[in-house]
Scaffold this motif. Sequence first.
Motif, PDB file in Angstrom:
ATOM      1  N   GLU A   1       0.840  -1.187   0.000  1.00  0.00           N
ATOM      2  CA  GLU A   1       0.000   0.000   0.000  1.00  0.00           C
ATOM      3  C   GLU A   1       0.877   1.241   0.000  1.00  0.00           C
ATOM      4  O   GLU A   1       2.022   1.214   0.466  1.00  0.00           O
ATOM      5  N   LEU A   2       0.336   2.318  -0.514  1.00  0.00           N
ATOM      6  CA  LEU A   2       1.103   3.554  -0.666  1.00  0.00           C
ATOM      7  C   LEU A   2       1.686   4.026   0.661  1.00  0.00           C
ATOM      8  O   LEU A   2       2.817   4.531   0.720  1.00  0.00           O
ATOM      9  N   ARG A   3       0.942   3.838   1.745  1.00  0.00           N
ATOM     10  CA  ARG A   3       1.397   4.304   3.056  1.00  0.00           C
ATOM     11  C   ARG A   3       2.630   3.545   3.551  1.00  0.00           C
ATOM     12  O   ARG A   3       3.299   3.985   4.502  1.00  0.00           O
ATOM     13  N   GLN A   4       2.939   2.402   2.930  1.00  0.00           N
ATOM     14  CA  GLN A   4       4.094   1.612   3.358  1.00  0.00           C
ATOM     15  C   GLN A   4       5.407   2.094   2.747  1.00  0.00           C
ATOM     16  O   GLN A   4       6.485   1.740   3.242  1.00  0.00           O
ATOM     17  N   LEU A   5       5.334   2.868   1.685  1.00  0.00           N
ATOM     18  CA  LEU A   5       6.565   3.275   0.986  1.00  0.00           C
ATOM     19  C   LEU A   5       7.553   4.029   1.873  1.00  0.00           C
ATOM     20  O   LEU A   5       8.757   3.753   1.828  1.00  0.00           O
ATOM     21  N   PRO A   6       7.122   5.003   2.679  1.00  0.00           N
ATOM     22  CA  PRO A   6       8.104   5.716   3.516  1.00  0.00           C
ATOM     23  C   PRO A   6       8.893   4.789   4.429  1.00  0.00           C
ATOM     24  O   PRO A   6      10.124   4.908   4.542  1.00  0.00           O
ATOM     25  N   ASP A   7       8.192   3.836   5.083  1.00  0.00           N
ATOM     26  CA  ASP A   7       8.889   2.912   5.983  1.00  0.00           C
ATOM     27  C   ASP A   7       9.830   1.982   5.228  1.00  0.00           C
ATOM     28  O   ASP A   7      10.905   1.626   5.724  1.00  0.00           O
ATOM     29  N   LEU A   8       9.437   1.609   4.011  1.00  0.00           N
ATOM     30  CA  LEU A   8      10.265   0.697   3.233  1.00  0.00           C
ATOM     31  C   LEU A   8      11.512   1.371   2.677  1.00  0.00           C
ATOM     32  O   LEU A   8      12.614   0.807   2.719  1.00  0.00           O
ATOM     33  N   LEU A   9      11.338   2.568   2.161  1.00  0.00           N
ATOM     34  CA  LEU A   9      12.416   3.196   1.405  1.00  0.00           C
ATOM     35  C   LEU A   9      13.269   4.180   2.194  1.00  0.00           C
ATOM     36  O   LEU A   9      14.432   4.403   1.853  1.00  0.00           O
ATOM     37  N   MET A  10      12.723   4.753   3.251  1.00  0.00           N
ATOM     38  CA  MET A  10      13.453   5.809   3.944  1.00  0.00           C
ATOM     39  C   MET A  10      13.977   5.396   5.317  1.00  0.00           C
ATOM     40  O   MET A  10      14.901   6.025   5.838  1.00  0.00           O
ATOM     41  N   ALA A  11      13.377   4.358   5.892  1.00  0.00           N
ATOM     42  CA  ALA A  11      13.706   4.047   7.286  1.00  0.00           C
ATOM     43  C   ALA A  11      14.692   2.899   7.406  1.00  0.00           C
ATOM     44  O   ALA A  11      14.703   1.978   6.593  1.00  0.00           O
ATOM     45  N   THR A  12      15.529   2.984   8.419  1.00  0.00           N
ATOM     46  CA  THR A  12      16.325   1.837   8.854  1.00  0.00           C
ATOM     47  C   THR A  12      15.783   1.428  10.219  1.00  0.00           C
ATOM     48  O   THR A  12      14.977   2.133  10.813  1.00  0.00           O
ATOM     49  N   THR A  13      16.219   0.287  10.706  1.00  0.00           N
ATOM     50  CA  THR A  13      15.698  -0.179  11.983  1.00  0.00           C
ATOM     51  C   THR A  13      16.756  -0.042  13.074  1.00  0.00           C
ATOM     52  O   THR A  13      17.950   0.163  12.804  1.00  0.00           O
ATOM     53  N   LEU A  14      16.298  -0.182  14.295  1.00  0.00           N
ATOM     54  CA  LEU A  14      17.193  -0.049  15.445  1.00  0.00           C
ATOM     55  C   LEU A  14      18.280  -1.112  15.438  1.00  0.00           C
ATOM     56  O   LEU A  14      19.393  -0.888  15.894  1.00  0.00           O
ATOM     57  N   PHE A  15      17.942  -2.291  14.892  1.00  0.00           N
ATOM     58  CA  PHE A  15      18.870  -3.415  14.956  1.00  0.00           C
ATOM     59  C   PHE A  15      19.609  -3.655  13.637  1.00  0.00           C
ATOM     60  O   PHE A  15      20.398  -4.577  13.533  1.00  0.00           O
ATOM     61  N   GLN A  16      19.350  -2.851  12.610  1.00  0.00           N
ATOM     62  CA  GLN A  16      19.992  -3.047  11.312  1.00  0.00           C
ATOM     63  C   GLN A  16      20.553  -1.731  10.796  1.00  0.00           C
ATOM     64  O   GLN A  16      19.832  -0.738  10.681  1.00  0.00           O
ATOM     65  N   ASP A  17      21.848  -1.736  10.511  1.00  0.00           N
ATOM     66  CA  ASP A  17      22.449  -0.541   9.905  1.00  0.00           C
ATOM     67  C   ASP A  17      22.115  -0.461   8.420  1.00  0.00           C
ATOM     68  O   ASP A  17      22.037   0.624   7.852  1.00  0.00           O
ATOM     69  N   GLU A  18      21.968  -1.634   7.791  1.00  0.00           N
ATOM     70  CA  GLU A  18      21.671  -1.678   6.363  1.00  0.00           C
ATOM     71  C   GLU A  18      20.434  -2.532   6.118  1.00  0.00           C
ATOM     72  O   GLU A  18      20.140  -3.456   6.880  1.00  0.00           O
ATOM     73  N   ARG A  19      19.720  -2.224   5.030  1.00  0.00           N
ATOM     74  CA  ARG A  19      18.545  -3.013   4.653  1.00  0.00           C
ATOM     75  C   ARG A  19      18.643  -3.391   3.182  1.00  0.00           C
ATOM     76  O   ARG A  19      19.101  -2.586   2.350  1.00  0.00           O
ATOM     77  N   THR A  20      18.222  -4.598   2.867  1.00  0.00           N
ATOM     78  CA  THR A  20      18.117  -5.044   1.480  1.00  0.00           C
ATOM     79  C   THR A  20      16.666  -5.438   1.252  1.00  0.00           C
ATOM     80  O   THR A  20      16.163  -6.366   1.888  1.00  0.00           O
ATOM     81  N   ILE A  21      16.002  -4.719   0.362  1.00  0.00           N
ATOM     82  CA  ILE A  21      14.570  -4.912   0.140  1.00  0.00           C
ATOM     83  C   ILE A  21      14.330  -5.343  -1.301  1.00  0.00           C
ATOM     84  O   ILE A  21      14.797  -4.681  -2.242  1.00  0.00           O
ATOM     85  N   ILE A  22      13.610  -6.449  -1.479  1.00  0.00           N
ATOM     86  CA  ILE A  22      13.244  -6.935  -2.812  1.00  0.00           C
ATOM     87  C   ILE A  22      11.742  -6.773  -2.981  1.00  0.00           C
ATOM     88  O   ILE A  22      10.964  -7.182  -2.115  1.00  0.00           O
ATOM     89  N   ILE A  23      11.341  -6.175  -4.098  1.00  0.00           N
ATOM     90  CA  ILE A  23       9.912  -6.037  -4.388  1.00  0.00           C
ATOM     91  C   ILE A  23       9.629  -6.703  -5.732  1.00  0.00           C
ATOM     92  O   ILE A  23      10.200  -6.327  -6.758  1.00  0.00           O
ATOM     93  N   ASP A  24       8.734  -7.693  -5.711  1.00  0.00           N
ATOM     94  CA  ASP A  24       8.352  -8.415  -6.930  1.00  0.00           C
ATOM     95  C   ASP A  24       7.229  -7.675  -7.653  1.00  0.00           C
ATOM     96  O   ASP A  24       6.171  -7.419  -7.076  1.00  0.00           O
TER      97      ASP A  24
END
Length: 306
Positions: A37-60
């Motif tokens: 959903e559109l509201r998920q894009l900011p969290d997916l693309l702009m945010a990192t997490t407390l426990f991860q310095d890097e993120r690898t995201i795959i979208i099919d």
Amino acid sequence: MIILIEGENSFERSRELQQISRSATSPVERFEGRELELRQLPDLLMATTLFQDERTIIIDMLSANKALWDALPEWLDRLADATTLILLEPKPDKRTKTYKQLLDKATVKKVEPWTDRDERKAITWVTKEAEKRGLTLSNQLATYIVNRAGSDQWALFHAVEKLALLDNITTHDIDLLVEPHPQENVFRLFELLLSGNRTKVKELIDSLRLTSDPHSVLALLASQAYQLTALFLATKSDDPQKDFSIHPFAASKLQSQARHLSTALLTEIIELLAQADLRLKTTSVDPWLVLEQALDTITIHLSTDA
């Protein structure tokens, strides 16, 4: 970083993802584009997490979600520096604004399926894959594997895996262990058909019933007849292999068969195949029965003519 993996070669796509996963420093996150959903894009693309310095995201297939696909360009420049975004798009619409912007901002990796024109590439690849497993293949054996298994990389990969269990291999081993691709089976069927061997034709038809679609089989037979006609009618100044994209291996076999045919007999073969095609499309008769009757008539005529 943005990576666009474009194309319908699922084997190459899988290998690209394996390499990405191995180099990732944190667990890879994977999402279905249709379900986002559109509201998920900011969290997916702009945010990192407390426990991860890097993120690898795959979208099919994000392109299947028009709202998100159209909105993606405004987020591309806001992608977090520590995030790697991988977009898997077998057939993206190249006319869209999003695709055009991705060409400028993403690393694009093309993974297109191989065709018969990629035979040399396939032979080299099979040879190298065999070497990784300690199996040395001559060019002749690698070519034989490709001719039997076809250009699909998954089929070639599984063929090499099976053959690598043997210390030494022969063409007989390849015949036993490597499943022939549909076109190879139909090529064999056409060869038996032209030899007028009714018994063998019937046996192969019975085998094809278990794994193939009768409409596809007839289409491949028609293609073989088309190529045979091109070779039959060619003059010395013609180059039918190039003009009609006939594989050299197929051309050599069809050429020898063409020498034993007359114009009348070739015309009859084409007419019978055309009639079978019409019956398949306009009647409710069992398609395999239609095909078998047509081929049986052809073999009778060929044996009579001989």
